[in-house]
Design an enzyme around this catalytic site. Structure first.
Site, PDB file in Angstrom:
ATOM      1  N   LYS A  27       0.818  -1.215   0.000  1.00 37.58           N
ATOM      2  CA  LYS A  27       0.000   0.000   0.000  1.00 37.58           C
ATOM      3  C   LYS A  27       0.855   1.270   0.000  1.00 37.58           C
ATOM      4  O   LYS A  27       0.407   2.315  -0.453  1.00 37.58           O
ATOM      5  CB  LYS A  27      -0.978  -0.018   1.163  1.00 37.58           C
TER       6      LYS A  27
HETATM    7  C1  PLP Z   1      -4.304  -4.538   1.151  1.00 40.89           C
HETATM    8  C2  PLP Z   1      -3.496  -5.790   1.008  1.00 40.89           C
HETATM    9  C3  PLP Z   1      -3.859  -6.816   0.110  1.00 40.89           C
HETATM   10  C4  PLP Z   1      -5.113  -6.750  -0.730  1.00 40.89           C
HETATM   11  O1  PLP Z   1      -5.057  -5.768  -1.713  1.00 40.89           O
HETATM   12  P1  PLP Z   1      -6.407  -5.309  -2.464  1.00 40.89           P
HETATM   13  O2  PLP Z   1      -6.015  -4.134  -3.257  1.00 40.89           O
HETATM   14  O3  PLP Z   1      -7.385  -4.978  -1.373  1.00 40.89           O
HETATM   15  O4  PLP Z   1      -6.870  -6.443  -3.275  1.00 40.89           O
HETATM   16  C5  PLP Z   1      -3.028  -7.917  -0.005  1.00 40.89           C
HETATM   17  N1  PLP Z   1      -1.914  -8.037   0.764  1.00 40.89           N
HETATM   18  C6  PLP Z   1      -1.548  -7.076   1.650  1.00 40.89           C
HETATM   19  C7  PLP Z   1      -0.318  -7.295   2.459  1.00 40.89           C
HETATM   20  C8  PLP Z   1      -2.309  -5.917   1.805  1.00 40.89           C
HETATM   21  O5  PLP Z   1      -1.938  -4.973   2.683  1.00 40.89           O
END
Ligand code: PLP
Length: 475
Positions: free
Chosen positions: A117
């Protein structure tokens, strides 16, 4: 480039109009009017840009196709300020590592909070500061987190002018490492609120405050959730960077497997593919919360209730509905906004599911759009973590393990399969210990963070109390 709503709102907007907004006024999600297409010569030029000038300049090339209301020099400067080796740990920003026959890992989790993120949120922080500065405006971000989103947002917004972050989280329910990451921030514009309740209570508070339109307007309440188009756009860049690293010429195809929850990450892959990036398959990997795997297997999209939403060892994928999924369905239905609005508005609200299995368009999800899917269980993830460690001496986190497990089921001879690594194992140390009998390495800069002073207020699950807290901090 103008943006439209998946539910048909007829007032097209520019990038900066939607940057600070969440949903479109009609409840839909914003998408560009059309996807710019990238021809062979451009892709070749972008290879040069990535190899010679680096990730930040590649990001600028891609973003500038979608952003026509920030001067080019400013946008380039924002990209260069965001994607640095200091912030992301390596000059390549998203280095590709070979795992085994046909399988590669693209590292997206070397940013400040060790999860993918950061890739988008760090850019969002700089875009917000820039745009708020231009407008002479302020924004109070109110969010709910069970871990990754909240810390990524706080590390992106800390010290940014014009922005405050009020982040609610369920008291005592995040891992000690995650709590330490968030609560040790001492920046004046970051406020941690631990709610005596569960994650859903935090989300309900955010909804209640946002639904008070007078309060929202007076205190300039905004969000940074994953439906924000700027976040999605920032993520498109690493699909290009991954492709460029995995290939030598544009005639080659690459597939991606993406650990998925809200469909934000893999939706960026869909956008990259629509732009013409030679992607063979986009493999959606879910955990026990398999809303998306079920759709791609059966054509039925069935939102789960909270009793039906499991707490798993890959908690950042524990979702009951996939909030970005509407974007893909809009494209799948030939951009029919009336139908999209009917499915995601009334149909989901009233029946909690829709079924496209009998619609010939459903077959296009795999055939035309390249989607495939799979899922993992807790024991699959443990086995995969163990196997990858024993065979390759590499420790992967639980979300990435979900990706590797599902990717192995979809590898096609001759097409590199790139698994997106979405977090580092230290964030989920307990499960790594369960799998390997030892704790994962901790990056040096995180040594001893659990012992740092913490800045957090604990509050009952009460929206009025949160509002008062915000009011007091904004005067
Ligand atoms: C947020 C997240 C996901 C999922 O991503 P999306 O965009 O919601 O599909 C997968 N792995 C980690 C470590 C995350 O922080």
């Amino acid at each position: 480039m103008k943006y439209i709503s998946t539910r048909g709102d007829q007032s097209p907007k520019h990038f900066c109009d939607i940057l600070l907004e969440g949903l479109a006024p009609d409840g839909g999600l914003y998408l560009p009017e059309s996807y710019p297409s990238v021809d062979d010569a451009t892709l070749t030029r972008w290879r040069e840009v990535y190899h010679q000038q680096g990730y930040a300049d590649l990001a600028f090339e891609i973003l500038s196709l979608y952003i026509d209301d920030i001067p080019a020099d400013d946008l380039r400067a924002l990209c260069r300020k965001t994607y640095t080796a200091e912030v992301f740990g390596t000059g390549e920003i998203v280095p590709l590592r070979h795992l085994e026959d046909g399988l590669w890992l693209e590292a997206l989790s070397n940013g400040p909070t060790l999860a993918f993120k950061d890739m988008a949120m760090q850019l969002l922080g700089n875009l917000f500061e820039y745009e708020l500065g231009r407008r002479g405006a302020e924004l109070n971000i109110l969010g709910a987190t069970s871990g990754d989103t909240g810390s990524a947002a706080e590390y992106a917004m800390r010290g940014k002018k014009g922005v405050r972050v009020f982040m609610t989280s369920p008291h005592g329910r995040m891992s000690p490492f995650q709590q330490a990451q968030m609560f040790s921030l001492m920046d004046d514009n970051i406020f941690n609120i631990a709610i005596e309740g569960v994650f859903d209570d935090c989300q309900d508070i955010v909804k209640a405050v946002s639904n008070d339109l007078d309060f929202k307007r007076q205190y300039k309440i905004g969000t940074v959730n994953s439906i924000n188009w700027a976040r999605l756009l920032a993520q498109v860049v690493y699909y290009f960077a991954g492709y460029i690293q995995a290939t030598e010429e544009n005639s080659q195809q690459v597939s991606f497997t993406v650990p998925s929850g809200n469909f934000g990450n893999v939706c960026a892959g869909h956008v990259a593919r629509q732009m013409g990036l030679p992607i063979a398959q986009l493999v959606v990997a879910t955990n026990e919360n398999d809303v998306l795997d079920e759709f791609f297997r059966t054509g039925v999209y069935r939102v789960r209730g909270s009793a039906d939403t499991h707490e798993t060892s890959s908690p950042s994928m524990d979702i009951s509905k996939a909030s970005n999924f509407e974007r893909f369905v809009f494209d799948l239905l030939g951009r029919n906004a009336t139908r999209t609005a009917a499915l995601f508005g009334s149909q989901l609200n009233q029946v909690g599911q829709f079924d496209l299995s009998a619609d010939p368009l459903f077959a296009q999800a795999a055939g035309v759009y390249g989607f495939a899917s799979g899922k993992s269980t807790h024991s699959d993830r443990l086995a995969t973590i163990r196997d990858v460690f024993q065979r390759h001496g590499m420790v992967i986190d639980t979300h990435t393990a979900d990706g590797v497990k599902v990717a192995r089921e979809h590898v096609q001879a001759g097409t590199p399969m790139v698994v997106l690594e979405t977090a580092l194992p230290i964030k989920f140390a307990e499960t790594i210990h369960e799998a390997l009998g030892q704790l994962p390495d901790r990056p040096a800069k995180f040594n001893g963070i659990e012992a740092l002073p913490k800045r957090v207020v604990v509050m009952p699950s009460d929206a009025a109390r949160v509002k008062t807290f915000i009011t007091e901090r904004c005067s």
